[in-house]
Write an enzyme that holds these catalytic residues in place. Sequence first.
Site, PDB file in Angstrom:
ATOM      1  N   TRP A   1      17.836  77.843 -77.212  1.00  0.00           N
ATOM      2  CA  TRP A   1      16.681  78.487 -76.598  1.00  0.00           C
ATOM      3  C   TRP A   1      17.114  79.920 -76.391  1.00  0.00           C
ATOM      4  O   TRP A   1      17.978  80.201 -75.556  1.00  0.00           O
ATOM      5  CB  TRP A   1      16.305  77.815 -75.279  1.00  0.00           C
ATOM      6  CG  TRP A   1      15.145  78.441 -74.597  1.00  0.00           C
ATOM      7  CD1 TRP A   1      13.904  78.655 -75.116  1.00  0.00           C
ATOM      8  CD2 TRP A   1      15.103  78.939 -73.254  1.00  0.00           C
ATOM      9  NE1 TRP A   1      13.089  79.257 -74.189  1.00  0.00           N
ATOM     10  CE2 TRP A   1      13.790  79.443 -73.043  1.00  0.00           C
ATOM     11  CE3 TRP A   1      16.016  79.016 -72.230  1.00  0.00           C
ATOM     12  CZ2 TRP A   1      13.409  80.011 -71.833  1.00  0.00           C
ATOM     13  CZ3 TRP A   1      15.635  79.566 -71.020  1.00  0.00           C
ATOM     14  CH2 TRP A   1      14.350  80.071 -70.836  1.00  0.00           C
TER      15      TRP A   1
ATOM     16  N   ARG B   1      16.098  70.734 -74.663  1.00  0.00           N
ATOM     17  CA  ARG B   1      16.808  71.793 -73.928  1.00  0.00           C
ATOM     18  C   ARG B   1      16.630  73.146 -74.602  1.00  0.00           C
ATOM     19  O   ARG B   1      16.953  74.185 -74.043  1.00  0.00           O
ATOM     20  CB  ARG B   1      18.302  71.475 -73.841  1.00  0.00           C
ATOM     21  CG  ARG B   1      18.647  70.186 -73.131  1.00  0.00           C
ATOM     22  CD  ARG B   1      20.135  69.931 -73.151  1.00  0.00           C
ATOM     23  NE  ARG B   1      20.862  70.970 -72.444  1.00  0.00           N
ATOM     24  CZ  ARG B   1      21.085  70.952 -71.123  1.00  0.00           C
ATOM     25  NH1 ARG B   1      20.630  69.945 -70.400  1.00  0.00           N
ATOM     26  NH2 ARG B   1      21.731  71.911 -70.526  1.00  0.00           N
TER      27      ARG B   1
ATOM     28  N   CYS C   1      20.367  75.760 -73.626  1.00  0.00           N
ATOM     29  CA  CYS C   1      20.625  75.256 -74.985  1.00  0.00           C
ATOM     30  C   CYS C   1      21.269  73.882 -74.862  1.00  0.00           C
ATOM     31  O   CYS C   1      21.644  73.449 -73.782  1.00  0.00           O
ATOM     32  CB  CYS C   1      21.598  76.187 -75.710  1.00  0.00           C
ATOM     33  SG  CYS C   1      21.033  77.887 -75.783  1.00  0.00           S
TER      34      CYS C   1
ATOM     35  N   GLU D   1       0.225  73.061 -58.484  1.00  0.00           N
ATOM     36  CA  GLU D   1       0.912  72.222 -59.486  1.00  0.00           C
ATOM     37  C   GLU D   1      -0.033  71.866 -60.625  1.00  0.00           C
ATOM     38  O   GLU D   1       0.342  71.934 -61.795  1.00  0.00           O
ATOM     39  CB  GLU D   1       1.475  70.967 -58.810  1.00  0.00           C
ATOM     40  CG  GLU D   1       2.107  69.958 -59.746  1.00  0.00           C
ATOM     41  CD  GLU D   1       3.229  70.527 -60.617  1.00  0.00           C
ATOM     42  OE1 GLU D   1       3.741  71.615 -60.322  1.00  0.00           O
ATOM     43  OE2 GLU D   1       3.586  69.883 -61.620  1.00  0.00           O
TER      44      GLU D   1
ATOM     45  N   HIS E   1     -11.936  85.617 -49.391  1.00  0.00           N
ATOM     46  CA  HIS E   1     -11.175  86.878 -49.294  1.00  0.00           C
ATOM     47  C   HIS E   1     -10.987  87.512 -50.670  1.00  0.00           C
ATOM     48  O   HIS E   1     -10.099  88.348 -50.850  1.00  0.00           O
ATOM     49  CB  HIS E   1      -9.818  86.609 -48.633  1.00  0.00           C
ATOM     50  CG  HIS E   1      -9.943  86.091 -47.239  1.00  0.00           C
ATOM     51  ND1 HIS E   1     -10.339  86.879 -46.177  1.00  0.00           N
ATOM     52  CD2 HIS E   1      -9.809  84.837 -46.748  1.00  0.00           C
ATOM     53  CE1 HIS E   1     -10.410  86.143 -45.076  1.00  0.00           C
ATOM     54  NE2 HIS E   1     -10.093  84.902 -45.389  1.00  0.00           N
TER      55      HIS E   1
ATOM     56  N   LYS F   1      13.269  73.068 -70.895  1.00  0.00           N
ATOM     57  CA  LYS F   1      13.246  72.065 -69.826  1.00  0.00           C
ATOM     58  C   LYS F   1      13.974  72.552 -68.580  1.00  0.00           C
ATOM     59  O   LYS F   1      13.593  72.252 -67.480  1.00  0.00           O
ATOM     60  CB  LYS F   1      13.889  70.760 -70.309  1.00  0.00           C
ATOM     61  CG  LYS F   1      13.833  69.633 -69.282  1.00  0.00           C
ATOM     62  CD  LYS F   1      12.430  69.367 -68.808  1.00  0.00           C
ATOM     63  CE  LYS F   1      12.383  68.370 -67.668  1.00  0.00           C
ATOM     64  NZ  LYS F   1      11.032  68.329 -67.049  1.00  0.00           N
TER      65      LYS F   1
ATOM     66  N   GLU G   1       0.856  75.644 -68.583  1.00  0.00           N
ATOM     67  CA  GLU G   1       2.122  75.601 -69.345  1.00  0.00           C
ATOM     68  C   GLU G   1       2.048  74.716 -70.581  1.00  0.00           C
ATOM     69  O   GLU G   1       2.837  74.893 -71.500  1.00  0.00           O
ATOM     70  CB  GLU G   1       3.296  75.175 -68.470  1.00  0.00           C
ATOM     71  CG  GLU G   1       3.365  73.715 -68.092  1.00  0.00           C
ATOM     72  CD  GLU G   1       4.662  73.392 -67.361  1.00  0.00           C
ATOM     73  OE1 GLU G   1       5.730  73.901 -67.721  1.00  0.00           O
ATOM     74  OE2 GLU G   1       4.593  72.626 -66.397  1.00  0.00           O
TER      75      GLU G   1
ATOM     76  N   ASN H   1      26.362  77.228 -74.339  1.00  0.00           N
ATOM     77  CA  ASN H   1      25.167  77.103 -73.502  1.00  0.00           C
ATOM     78  C   ASN H   1      25.447  77.921 -72.248  1.00  0.00           C
ATOM     79  O   ASN H   1      26.404  77.667 -71.527  1.00  0.00           O
ATOM     80  CB  ASN H   1      24.897  75.645 -73.124  1.00  0.00           C
ATOM     81  CG  ASN H   1      23.737  75.537 -72.145  1.00  0.00           C
ATOM     82  OD1 ASN H   1      22.833  76.380 -72.149  1.00  0.00           O
ATOM     83  ND2 ASN H   1      23.755  74.525 -71.279  1.00  0.00           N
ATOM     84  N   GLY H   2      24.606  78.950 -72.002  1.00  0.00           N
ATOM     85  CA  GLY H   2      24.823  79.790 -70.824  1.00  0.00           C
ATOM     86  C   GLY H   2      24.596  81.241 -71.205  1.00  0.00           C
ATOM     87  O   GLY H   2      23.959  81.550 -72.205  1.00  0.00           O
TER      88      GLY H   2
ATOM     89  N   LYS I   1       0.540  72.874 -64.609  1.00  0.00           N
ATOM     90  CA  LYS I   1       0.510  71.907 -65.720  1.00  0.00           C
ATOM     91  C   LYS I   1      -0.425  72.391 -66.824  1.00  0.00           C
ATOM     92  O   LYS I   1      -0.082  72.418 -67.999  1.00  0.00           O
ATOM     93  CB  LYS I   1       0.040  70.540 -65.203  1.00  0.00           C
ATOM     94  CG  LYS I   1       1.029  69.815 -64.346  1.00  0.00           C
ATOM     95  CD  LYS I   1       2.164  69.164 -65.104  1.00  0.00           C
ATOM     96  CE  LYS I   1       3.448  69.896 -65.201  1.00  0.00           C
ATOM     97  NZ  LYS I   1       4.117  70.537 -64.136  1.00  0.00           N
TER      98      LYS I   1
HETATM   99  C1  AGP Z   1       7.438  72.506 -64.539  1.00  0.00           C
HETATM  100  O1  AGP Z   1       6.531  71.747 -65.330  1.00  0.00           O
HETATM  101  C2  AGP Z   1       8.282  73.435 -65.360  1.00  0.00           C
HETATM  102  N1  AGP Z   1       8.982  72.739 -66.373  1.00  0.00           N
HETATM  103  C3  AGP Z   1       9.154  74.333 -64.520  1.00  0.00           C
HETATM  104  O2  AGP Z   1       8.313  75.023 -63.612  1.00  0.00           O
HETATM  105  C4  AGP Z   1      10.279  73.635 -63.691  1.00  0.00           C
HETATM  106  O3  AGP Z   1       9.705  72.885 -62.662  1.00  0.00           O
HETATM  107  C5  AGP Z   1      11.158  74.734 -63.082  1.00  0.00           C
HETATM  108  O4  AGP Z   1      11.742  75.461 -64.135  1.00  0.00           O
HETATM  109  C6  AGP Z   1      12.240  74.178 -62.160  1.00  0.00           C
HETATM  110  O5  AGP Z   1      13.098  73.344 -62.900  1.00  0.00           O
HETATM  111  P1  AGP Z   1      14.130  72.423 -62.071  1.00  0.00           P
HETATM  112  O6  AGP Z   1      13.300  71.464 -61.260  1.00  0.00           O
HETATM  113  O7  AGP Z   1      14.954  71.741 -63.107  1.00  0.00           O
HETATM  114  O8  AGP Z   1      14.926  73.333 -61.192  1.00  0.00           O
END
Ligand code: AGP
Length: 680
Positions: free
Chosen positions: A87, A33, A2, A554, A577, A675, A561, A114-115, A558
């Site tokens: 969040w 956030r 958050c 990766e 396999h 994020k 997500e 936040n937490g 992308k």
């Molecule tokens: C990647 O596009 C995502 N936002 C997510 O996988 C992110 O990389 C992951 O949560 C790790 O975050 P960090 O690098 O802040 O630890």
Amino acid sequence: MCGIFGYCNFLCEKSRREVCDTLLNGLSRLEYRGYDSAGFAVDGDIEDTLIIKQVGKVAALRKLTDDQPLDFSKPFISHCGMAHTRWATHGQPSQINSHPQRSDDKNEFVVVHNGIITNYKEIKLLLEKKGYVFESDTDTECVAKLTKYVFESHNKELNFTELVKTVVKELEGSYAFIFKSTHFPNEIVATRRGSPLLIGVKTQKKLKVDFVDVESSDNSFATVEGQDMSRPALNRSQSRAFLSEDGLPQPIEYFLASDASAIVEHTKRVLYLEDDDIAHIADGELHIHRVRRSKEDNTAPTRSIQTLEIELAEIMKGSFDHFMQKEIYEQPESVVNTMRGRVNFENHEVTLGGLRGFTHIIRRARRIIFVACGTSYHSCLATRSIFEELNQIGTQAELASDFLDREPPIFRDDVCVFVSQSGETADTILAMRYCLERGALCVGVTNTVGSSISRETHCGVHINAGPEIGVASTKAYTSQYIALVMMAIQLAQDSKSSQKRREEIIDGLYRLPSDIKEVLAIDAKLQQLAVEQLAQEKSLLILGRGYQNATCLEGALKIKEISYIHSEGIFAGELKHGPLALIDETMAVILVMTQDKYYPKVQSALQQVSARSGNPIVICNTGDENLKNHHRTIEVPKTSDCLQGLVNIIPLQLLSYHLAILKGVDVDFPRNLAKSVTVE
Ligand code: AGP
């Protein structure tokens, strides 16, 4: 995760409208956030606290605020307000579960958080037995009600700092809090443990000193049940920072926030709170106390007031439609920033100041263990083999969550590298602490100054990618990748045998910005590809091998997500396999087939796919006529094999962006994600 934000003005008059706008704008900067609900608390008209909160984004809260029957012109010569964008972790996104949470229907104590409080159920049970009635499903509400309970158990005699100190000692889990109370008008108390919190200071005159003392007090704590106790004598050493020449109180403003992006437009003078710091703002002064959890407390006796390096422009979208798009296009610059002052392209040397004094220890490591999540994990996979090649040290990459589940043996001669853009990812932090407890040398590779991982590791590298706002990580990936390559090179710099190889890689790093620009130049072609050939797909496989394994994972991440299209990265060596069964004329496939020693094996995979009527799009090096004449291709410049993934990921980033736009996804706020995942 958050976003929390606080604003205190002292002896500088602000209208209620200005106060609300400052809080709302602060939330807008933190919206990446968490953005399923938002709220704030300000003074009412009769020494009461007003809470305005709303499910949905900050824009919805702004509209709700404008509709309030309030006198927005009311002036406040001094005022303390707080705000929150959420969040959800406990309780669905809803108005009642939004923050601020409160102690009672008179808003005597309000708190933003936040937490995650892991023992909130026990606290809630205790308070319910004492007659408290809860209105929300949040863990945070327990903290607001516990504060009232403790205050009343001590006949309302505790000061605000002592009260919060007593409350947080009962809490387990992670938190960054801001407290406000009608019992302590024009005061705010903020504290943190495991979640970031910083304080910006804005004054008309230069501060006397650029640090704030941490104040000690004899620690006979109040307890929750309110036993008799001598009032702890607070040795309130006057905050030397805010002393004025004439000793008179000075106009001052404070901005509290989860990260610097909400502060930088107001001031660049910031102070980072440490875990268990308690910041108390009253009468224009900032005092810092400590929640002592053990006899020794080896934190510094002062907190420095630093100067932020980031610029407001960096956190704005500029001419781009989305932060993600801006950050993809920033990569020619961000990769330069990552290397700036660290790579000498003339004498082919790398110097990472953050590892100074530790390089010789890392060289002697029995193992190098990367630990990370998501995209950061992929940057570890992408660079694992160059670490092994240059340094001949067994190198493994671990997903933090799996690492924690297995609780593997970790030894004092292991070197553990924690890679995290935010530096606040809960799984990665917990894995770091697991390794710290076992005596391993811990290295942090982050993009966030003052983050938990950057502060708690023995040494580290800041990737200097600039703030990454888009939830889908792009420039942080390429900068993490480069930071790890630089680390691998630096560790091998006393080896003659790898000299030539290192020089070849460093020459590749030198050309990287122009290589990336070359791929960005075909963005329109990629957009057309997305529109005409991929947007309708239900599933998409991305195949690759060797260094390109990470690229596949990766790229798939992308696409899934932000466009919500199912996408899977598959190691080409695994095709026969099992995954080959998925291939037919209907399955969309992207094959990463740039020139390196694995090219013949990837060619075999291409044949396997084509033999099953697959019609892959092939990412290949410019001029690969063999492929160009028989397949749909995306051509990219060739670079050193271990750096090729930095170039090959760019078209996949752009494709994912265009697919998301075509799907109507709010690219910077993809559903269900945030994020930084600061909860397990
Ligand atoms: C990647 O596009 C995502 N936002 C997510 O996988 C992110 O990389 C992951 O949560 C790790 O975050 P960090 O690098 O802040 O630890």
